[in-house]
Design an enzyme around this catalytic site. Structure first.
Site, short mmCIF file in Angstrom:
data_model
loop_
_atom_site.label_atom_id
_atom_site.label_comp_id
_atom_site.label_asym_id
_atom_site.label_seq_id
_atom_site.Cartn_x
_atom_site.Cartn_y
_atom_site.Cartn_z
N ALA B 182 4.23 -13.43 -70.31
CA ALA B 182 2.90 -13.97 -70.60
C ALA B 182 2.39 -13.49 -71.97
O ALA B 182 1.60 -14.17 -72.62
CB ALA B 182 1.91 -13.58 -69.50
N ASP B 183 2.87 -12.34 -72.40
CA ASP B 183 2.52 -11.83 -73.74
C ASP B 183 3.05 -12.73 -74.84
O ASP B 183 2.63 -12.63 -75.99
CB ASP B 183 3.11 -10.42 -73.95
#
Lengths: 406, 413
Positions: B182-183
């Site tokens: 998700a980063d």
């Protein structure tokens, strides 16, 4: 935010999300499908599990906020019509194999001669150049080649991909960013340009740690299931609780969440010897792996006696850095997402149904960014766009339909 | 307030003239400004000696020496930026932040929600200095709502948004990839948000505040499963390597230790190609495998039959055979393949060698996308506080004597 810009979206599932992002931002996105409709309309799941090109939930999910026309761009008359349409557009996004658009006489040079402001964004497995450009690939192939599968899954099973076509969604969001970057440049340059998105390179950028690890340590990561490498060790990050899973990681360089956990355990009489320690002086980095593991096990045992909801609540209150591993029903009911108005009811009159869509990916204080209306039916806006907007007569439209151009 | 100065005109690129005051740290934030920096924006990254970006403290380090100017991860997430050190808790440090805001187009931050408020740097405060400012906050769960203060580590957003539970084999517990996925995804959406806001500012003169979240971004990336829940009431489950619209669809074993080849068959043409590549063994003519629906039905058996065939070949040899037969395919590669061998990445300069003053000549990752008329302008990553003099003296015009006083007062620590 992007009201007034027009996008022609010729992509298949590799690039759907790019047009969706621009459409949610207010651009007039026109999905251009082959006569009869895009083959991606056959992708499951389907509304009420009935396979039907007008019932694909995958299609709905990534083509909302777009209008739709049909057009055979392999037919000379279709090509002429496409050129006229492209004269009215700011952006074309496409995901055909490299060279396909040129072969139809619709390459960037041909179209930008007519409309110099045009920006053309191409989303392909490997980009427009290079020895692999003509290779056949799909999402799982690109994820595997980009090294993402090599670091996902269990050591006794094959490399594992993520859920659904994540590489396509990632590349599509890069394509939206590239398209908007080209738009920014258009002010100064006075003309458009081409944006070349290689899905493969998007995945390679996503797999950002492995190239570093290899270059600097000549080591590679093996698939480690739920272990998470941090510093010199790997720590387990998934824990079963009473009614599901949570993620939590012992991070030796960050004692605060561990201490907060021990304090909570102490309140419930479950902290054991860890409750007696002077935590002002604890440095987990100095602990042996066995000592770290013993504390981790005590915390895991404690987690197992609580529910996801209890653990989540405590995490927010106490700063445990723990989070729930949600299923989609819990995502749908999540009070944070509800409070932020994350779901928007979209009507599907043809189905006699209305259901929730994810409303936005980020909030803005100015301009709009949210899903606007349902995905188009096959050729739904042919009359509106070719007739009303481009000025084609009813007779011409009928003739084009009969010839299979539309 | 300092007079508005254009970002260094000598810096070319798509975003030449755009200046960003960058408070972001760790992963999700710095990836946003790295992209903008590579395309020519001037990124003034604020760090402090006491609290440098955690990336600087993360191994591996060049030469194995633990030093803030030697982290490879920091280099990969912060190339092309400028670095200043500034004590933003100090009242005079706060004044300097405001001066930089006065000459910036964009402010980027990814602190836990509430931190910017405590520092006195909310959007509401900052637009008093720069009315058309664009400010982007990146967080896990958003700036508003009952759980906004939740903080987490790499996989928090992946986990809350439903991805974690859906990643993995159907007969085992879920897993998450060895990278904070998700980063990676959220920053790309945040970049779009900022670029759309720049265009909006150009057309309306108005700035805006962007509240970007990992969870909402990642929910968009399981949109079909969310609709399957909302429209059909189905709670999605793990699929392993399988796809709802292809079969076979997986990663198959090849000759050698931990060598694999991915292949996928979406239509009958590709199925016939695969059968041909396998030299049409009798089982391929079985009705069990005649259609996509039938193959999905008998996928376990299909996969083991294909694995019996693939194991006899080297992964590259297999890829060549499958490509010739028109079947989407390719080897499962690792970091070494990507950095040392991949001809496609080499030709497209996915990594380029630049010289870092401390780390020496090392690979730098270039942007994932290419623009035909405005290529990126990569620079190496900054040493901690490397651009203090440029930013404080040249851009803000702080006189020498005052600069030295501020140094002595620890404002630039």
């Amino acid at each position: 935010m992007l009201t007034g810009y027009r996008v022609l979206d010729l992509t298949d599932e590799k690039g759907f999300l790019c047009g969706k992002i621009l459409g949610d931002l207010g651009a007039d996105v026109i999905k251009v499908e082959r006569p009869g409709g895009d083959t991606a309309r056959n992708i499951a799941p389907f509304y009420h599990d009935t396979p039907d090109p007008e019932k694909s939930l995958h299609w709905f999910a990534f083509n909302a906020s777009k209008r739709g026309v049909t057009l055979n761009i392999e037919d000379p008359e279709g090509q002429d019509l496409f050129k006229k349409l492209s004269d009215t557009a700011d952006f074309i996004i496409e995901s055909f194999p490299p060279g396909y658009m040129e072969k139809q006489g619709l390459g960037y040079s041909a179209l930008s001669t007519r409309n110099p402001k045009l920006i053309m964004t191409s989303i392909t497995p490997f980009g427009q150049t290079g020895p692999y450009k003509d290779r056949k690939a799909s999402e799982i192939v690109i994820m595997a080649m980009g090294g993402m599968t090599d670091i996902n899954g269990d050591s006794d099973r094959p490399p594992l991909r993520l859920y659904l076509d994540q590489a396509y969604y990632l590349a599509s969001s890069y394509a939206a960013a590239g398209t908007l970057l080209a738009l920014h440049c258009r002010y100064a340059a006075g003309k458009g340009q081409q944006v070349d998105v290689s899905i493969y390179e998007c995945v390679v950028r996503a797999n950002y740690r492995e190239p570093i690890r290899w270059e600097y340590t000549q080591m590679l990561t093996s698939r480690m299931g739920n272990l998470f490498a941090r510093g010199g060790r790997a720590y387990r990050q998934l824990w079963p609780c009473k009614d599901g899973y949570v993620t939590w990681l012992l991070m030796p360089d960050n004692v605060k969440p561990v201490r907060a956990f021990v304090e909570w355990m102490k309140e419930e009489g479950a902290a054991g010897r860890w409750g007696e320690m002077n935590w002002d002086e604890v440095s987990l980095l100095k602990w042996s792996p066995e000592e770290q593991d013993a504390l981790t096990k005590a915390i895991a045992d404690f987690i197992a006696t609580h529910t996801v909801k209890e653990l989540e609540k405590a995490s927010i209150q106490r700063g445990l850095l723990l989070s729930p591993v949600n299923s989609v029903d819990l995502v749908a009911e999540d009070e944070q997402l509800l409070a932020r108005g994350d779901w928007k009811k979209i009507e599907h009159p043809e189905l006699g149904a209305t259901f929730n869509y994810s409303r936005f990916t980020y909030l803005t204080s100015e301009g709009n960014n949210e899903v606007r209306f349902r995905a188009p039916l096959v050729g739904e806006h042919n009359d509106e766009i070719y007739g009303k907007e481009l000025g084609l007569s009813k007779e011409t439209l009928t003739a084009l339909k009969q010839k299979g151009v539309l | 307030m300092a007079a508005r100065k254009q970002a260094s005109a000598s810096r070319p690129g798509a975003l030449a003239g755009i200046r960003v005051l960058d408070f972001s740290w760790a992963g999700a934030g710095p990836f946003v400004t790295k992209f903008l920096a590579d395309f020519g924006a001037e990124i003034i990254k604020v760090e402090s000696r006491k609290r440098p970006d955690i990336g600087r403290l993360t191994p591996p380090f060049a030469g194995g020496i633990n030093h803030p100017d030697r982290s490879a991860l920091y280099l990969h997430t912060n190339a092309s930026k400028l670095s200043i050190t500034l004590n933003i808790q100090h009242p005079k440090g706060k004044e300097i932040v405001k001066k930089i805001v006065g000459i910036a187009d964009i402010v980027m931050e990814n602190f836990t929600p509430g931190v910017m408020e405590r520092l006195g740097f909310t959007y509401k405060e900052l637009i008093k200095i720069k009315p058309d400012l664009i400010m982007a906050s990146s967080s896990i769960y958003g700036q508003t709502g009952p759980k906004s203060r939740l903080s987490g580590f790499g996989n928090t957003g992946y986990s809350i948004s439903g991805h974690y539970l859906l990643t993995g084999w159907s007969d085992r517990e879920p897993v998450s990839p060895g990278v904070a996925y998700a980063d990676i995804v959220q920053p790309v959406f945040t970049i779009s948000a900022i670029l759309a806001a720049l265009d909006y500012r150009k057309r309306t003169g108005k700035g805006q505040y962007i509240d970007s979240t990992q969870v909402e971004t990642m929910v968009q990336c399981i949109a079909p499963a969310m609709l399957d829940y909302f429209a059909n009431g189905r709670v999605a489950t793990r699929l392993g390597n399988r796809s709802p619209y292809a079969s076979p669809h997986g990663i198959f074993p090849c000759k050698g230790d931990d060598r694999w080849c991915a292949l996928a068959v979406f239509n009958e043409e590709e199925w016939h190609g695969l059968c041909q590549a396998m030299k049409n063994p009798p089982w391929t003519r079985d009705a069990k495998f005649a259609t996509l629906a039938a193959r999905k039905e008998n996928e376990d058996e299909l996969e083991s039959l294909i694995a019996e065939w693939t194991i006899a070949y080297d992964r590259d040899e297999l890829t060549t055979m499958l490509q010739k037969a028109g079947v989407p395919s390719g080897p499962a590669q690792n970091g070494s393949d990507l950095v040392d061998r991949d001809p496609q990445l080499r030709e497209r300069q996915s990594f380029i060698k630049l010289t870092h003053p401390v780390m020496g000549e090392v690979n730098h990752p270039t942007p994932a996308i290419k623009l035909s008329a405005t290529p990126p302008h990569m620079k190496t990553s900054p040493c901690l506080g490397e651009h203090n003099e440029y930013v404080y003296k040249e851009l803000l015009g702080i006189p020498e004597q005052e600069y030295n006083e501020l140094v002595n007062e620890g404002v630039f620590e």
